[in-house]
Design a protein around this motif. Structure first.
Motif, PDB file in Angstrom:
ATOM      1  N   VAL A 258       0.879  -1.165   0.000  1.00 50.33           N
ATOM      2  CA  VAL A 258       0.000   0.000   0.000  1.00 50.33           C
ATOM      3  C   VAL A 258       0.918   1.217   0.000  1.00 50.33           C
ATOM      4  N   LEU A 259       0.795   2.044  -1.035  1.00 50.45           N
ATOM      5  CA  LEU A 259       1.646   3.227  -1.197  1.00 50.45           C
ATOM      6  C   LEU A 259       0.829   4.456  -0.816  1.00 50.45           C
ATOM      7  N   VAL A 260       1.272   5.172   0.214  1.00 51.77           N
ATOM      8  CA  VAL A 260       0.460   6.270   0.741  1.00 51.77           C
ATOM      9  C   VAL A 260       1.321   7.473   1.097  1.00 51.77           C
ATOM     10  N   GLU A 261       0.786   8.664   0.837  1.00 52.70           N
ATOM     11  CA  GLU A 261       1.326   9.888   1.418  1.00 52.70           C
ATOM     12  C   GLU A 261       0.645  10.066   2.778  1.00 52.70           C
ATOM     13  N   PRO A 262       1.397  10.092   3.875  1.00 48.77           N
ATOM     14  CA  PRO A 262       0.759  10.299   5.176  1.00 48.77           C
ATOM     15  C   PRO A 262      -0.083  11.582   5.220  1.00 48.77           C
ATOM     16  N   ILE A 263       0.380  12.599   4.514  1.00 45.13           N
ATOM     17  CA  ILE A 263      -0.393  13.814   4.247  1.00 45.13           C
ATOM     18  C   ILE A 263      -0.226  14.096   2.765  1.00 45.13           C
ATOM     19  N   GLN A 264      -1.332  14.254   2.048  1.00 45.10           N
ATOM     20  CA  GLN A 264      -1.238  14.497   0.609  1.00 45.10           C
ATOM     21  C   GLN A 264      -0.887  15.965   0.350  1.00 45.10           C
ATOM     22  N   GLY A 265       0.291  16.196  -0.237  1.00 46.27           N
ATOM     23  CA  GLY A 265       0.781  17.550  -0.434  1.00 46.27           C
ATOM     24  C   GLY A 265       0.190  18.271  -1.619  1.00 46.27           C
ATOM     25  N   GLU A 266       0.436  17.751  -2.816  1.00 45.79           N
ATOM     26  CA  GLU A 266      -0.006  18.411  -4.035  1.00 45.79           C
ATOM     27  C   GLU A 266      -1.525  18.506  -4.097  1.00 45.79           C
ATOM     28  N   ALA A 267      -2.220  17.608  -3.451  1.00 48.20           N
ATOM     29  CA  ALA A 267      -3.683  17.623  -3.443  1.00 48.20           C
ATOM     30  C   ALA A 267      -4.241  18.789  -2.637  1.00 48.20           C
ATOM     31  N   GLY A 268      -3.375  19.458  -1.860  1.00 47.41           N
ATOM     32  CA  GLY A 268      -3.825  20.598  -1.076  1.00 47.41           C
ATOM     33  C   GLY A 268      -3.565  20.454   0.404  1.00 47.41           C
ATOM     34  N   VAL A 269      -2.519  19.691   0.776  1.00 47.80           N
ATOM     35  CA  VAL A 269      -2.175  19.415   2.181  1.00 47.80           C
ATOM     36  C   VAL A 269      -3.387  18.770   2.868  1.00 47.80           C
ATOM     37  N   ILE A 270      -3.744  17.600   2.383  1.00 40.14           N
ATOM     38  CA  ILE A 270      -4.892  16.865   2.887  1.00 40.14           C
ATOM     39  C   ILE A 270      -4.443  15.957   4.035  1.00 40.14           C
ATOM     40  N   VAL A 271      -4.973  16.223   5.222  1.00 44.61           N
ATOM     41  CA  VAL A 271      -4.643  15.435   6.410  1.00 44.61           C
ATOM     42  C   VAL A 271      -5.724  14.374   6.602  1.00 44.61           C
ATOM     43  N   PRO A 272      -5.352  13.105   6.704  1.00 43.24           N
ATOM     44  CA  PRO A 272      -6.366  12.042   6.817  1.00 43.24           C
ATOM     45  C   PRO A 272      -6.966  11.987   8.220  1.00 43.24           C
ATOM     46  N   PRO A 273      -8.061  11.247   8.387  1.00 46.64           N
ATOM     47  CA  PRO A 273      -8.601  11.019   9.732  1.00 46.64           C
ATOM     48  C   PRO A 273      -7.544  10.384  10.633  1.00 46.64           C
ATOM     49  N   ASP A 274      -7.641  10.647  11.937  1.00 48.74           N
ATOM     50  CA  ASP A 274      -6.609  10.192  12.856  1.00 48.74           C
ATOM     51  C   ASP A 274      -6.471   8.671  12.918  1.00 48.74           C
ATOM     52  N   ASP A 275      -7.525   7.938  12.584  1.00 46.25           N
ATOM     53  CA  ASP A 275      -7.424   6.481  12.648  1.00 46.25           C
ATOM     54  C   ASP A 275      -6.936   5.854  11.349  1.00 46.25           C
ATOM     55  N   PHE A 276      -6.710   6.677  10.319  1.00 41.78           N
ATOM     56  CA  PHE A 276      -6.405   6.128   8.998  1.00 41.78           C
ATOM     57  C   PHE A 276      -5.049   5.432   8.947  1.00 41.78           C
ATOM     58  N   LEU A 277      -3.987   6.139   9.296  1.00 42.16           N
ATOM     59  CA  LEU A 277      -2.653   5.515   9.236  1.00 42.16           C
ATOM     60  C   LEU A 277      -2.538   4.325  10.193  1.00 42.16           C
ATOM     61  N   PRO A 278      -3.010   4.439  11.440  1.00 39.11           N
ATOM     62  CA  PRO A 278      -2.959   3.250  12.308  1.00 39.11           C
ATOM     63  C   PRO A 278      -3.729   2.057  11.737  1.00 39.11           C
ATOM     64  N   GLU A 279      -4.877   2.321  11.109  1.00 43.17           N
ATOM     65  CA  GLU A 279      -5.628   1.227  10.500  1.00 43.17           C
ATOM     66  C   GLU A 279      -4.879   0.626   9.315  1.00 43.17           C
ATOM     67  N   LEU A 280      -4.246   1.478   8.505  1.00 42.32           N
ATOM     68  CA  LEU A 280      -3.432   0.949   7.402  1.00 42.32           C
ATOM     69  C   LEU A 280      -2.338   0.047   7.932  1.00 42.32           C
ATOM     70  N   ARG A 281      -1.704   0.478   9.030  1.00 40.33           N
ATOM     71  CA  ARG A 281      -0.632  -0.340   9.606  1.00 40.33           C
ATOM     72  C   ARG A 281      -1.174  -1.703  10.039  1.00 40.33           C
ATOM     73  N   ARG A 282      -2.330  -1.710  10.698  1.00 41.85           N
ATOM     74  CA  ARG A 282      -2.925  -2.966  11.152  1.00 41.85           C
ATOM     75  C   ARG A 282      -3.293  -3.858   9.971  1.00 41.85           C
TER      76      ARG A 282
END
Length: 410
Positions: free
Chosen positions: A197-221
């Motif tokens: 799974v290839l992810v930007e932890p925060i999407q920069g070019e899209a406009g500095v899009i910060v994901p929900p707080d549970d998103f990265l931990p869920e991806l890790r799980r």
């Protein structure tokens, strides 16, 4: 503020020559920069501007940073390039200290961020075939809507930005795109042939899009349970920008692979890297991947200084503190020409009310006021000043942005 001209080429001549002989793959603001110091740059006519873009985070530590310039100058007098056909005395220290900074075993150095992403894709596929046991040519990688990982033909093939994608096919297969921030969609997209799974932890070019707080931990799980590599593209978000060494640290998530670039070269040399543990990065064999300039002595000398600066934690702390200061000002503009503010640390995406003007128009107003920012996706302004910016200068930039919001398009 005017200073003596720093170039024998006038702005008019420089713009004309560029228009006539440079491919039109960018639409830059009409300013011709000749020098820089810290968070400030000076144009060919001697006008100074506060840089609030920092070359998309490549200049995190400021223009002409004394430590980085000294390291570069010292190395210039020694040797700059050997190719990887031979060893050189700085590669070992560079990869050792970068691996330690990331808490990983191995480093594969390249030059640009896009090269790091391409390398990460190759590594993930090789790991899938050689370690996970995926059938030949069957590997797939999950990516996200709104992603920006570079502009090579492989990468734009899984972009949904028509400017990046349209007219450049056919594209490389093997990618599945899902909604950013939706961990459930990732779980549904994974099958027995998924390798990463290839992810930007925060999407920069899209406009500095910060994901929900549970998103990265869920991806890790999900990745751990599915035996899939979690690859964090930290090319823009990493190395101090968000107030942590890596943006993944904001959620206490450790990916299997870090993709680094931009600030790693200190704004002086292109330098990128793939950083991972031996089980992952050790799958690459001699002759399977490389770069003549990747990990060259000059880049390593600069990169070592960057790593040592970050190892103190001081840039990260400064980005946190100044980021809180900047965010407090920006949040106050919501409802007064701004519809939304997103970001982390010293990095923010600001959505401009279309009644006020387009993002490009706001960037041009800021330029006239002596501040450099950049628009994206029509209505968003990005703020990412060098971490070394003076607090008073940052406050002044916020004052000028407030004044620019009060203007109206002609």
């Amino acid at each position: 503020m005017l200073h003596p001209g720093t170039s024998s080429v006038s702005a008019t001549d420089a713009l004309h020559l560029e228009d006539e002989h440079a491919a039109h793959n960018y639409a830059p603001l009409p300013v011709v920069i000749a020098s820089g110091d810290g968070a400030w740059v000076t144009d060919v006519d001697g006008n100074r501007y506060l840089d609030c873009l920092a070359a998309y985070s490549a200049v995190n530590f400021g223009h002409s940073n004394p430590r980085l310039v000294a390291a570069a100058k010292e190395q210039l007098d020694r040797i700059t390039l050997t190719s990887r056909a031979f060893h050189h005395d700085l590669l070992g220290p560079f990869v050792t200290e970068l691996a330690a900074l990331a808490g990983k075993d191995l480093v594969l150095p390249m030059n640009t961020g896009a090269e790091a992403v391409e390398t990460g894709i190759k590594v993930a596929r090789a790991w899938g075939y050689r370690v996970k046991g995926v059938a030949a040519h069957a590997a797939n990688i999950v990516v996200f809507h709104g992603n920006f990982h570079g502009r090579t033909t492989t990468i734009v093939g899984f972009s949904d930005d028509p400017d990046a994608r349209d007219g450049f096919g056919p594209f490389t297969p093997g990618f599945r795109s899902v909604a950013y921030g939706d961990a459930g969609a990732v779980a549904a997209a994974i099958d027995e042939n998924t390798v990463a799974v290839l992810v930007e932890p925060i999407q920069g070019e899209a406009g500095v899009i910060v994901p929900p707080d549970d998103f990265l931990p869920e991806l890790r799980r999900i990745c751990t349970e599915s035996r899939v590599l979690l690859i964090a593209d930290e090319v823009q978000s990493g190395l101090g920008r968000v107030g942590e060494t890596f943006a993944s640290d904001l959620w206490s998530v450790v990916p299997d692979v870090y993709l680094l670039g931009k600030a790693l070269g200190g704004g002086i040399m292109p330098l990128s890297a793939v950083v991972a543990d031996r089980e992952v990065l050790g799958v690459i064999r001699p002759g399977e991947h490389g770069s003549t300039f990747g990990g060259n002595p000059l880049a390593c000398a600069i990169g070592l200084e960057v790593i040592r600066m970050l190892a103190t934690g001081e840039p990260q702390q400064r980005a946190r503190e100044l980021g809180e200061r900047m965010r407090g000002r920006l949040d106050a503009f919501v409802g007064h020409g701004v519809t939304a503010v997103r970001g982390a640390g010293l990095w923010a995406g600001v959505d401009v009310d279309p009644v006020i003007g387009t993002g490009r128009e706001l960037a041009e107003r800021m330029l006239r006021r002596g501040i450099l920012v950049k628009d994206t996706h029509g209505a968003t302004i990005r703020f990412a000043p060098p971490i070394v910016v003076d607090p008073a200068d940052l406050d002044w930039a916020m004052d000028e942005f407030e004044a620019a919001l009060r203007e109206r398009s002609a």
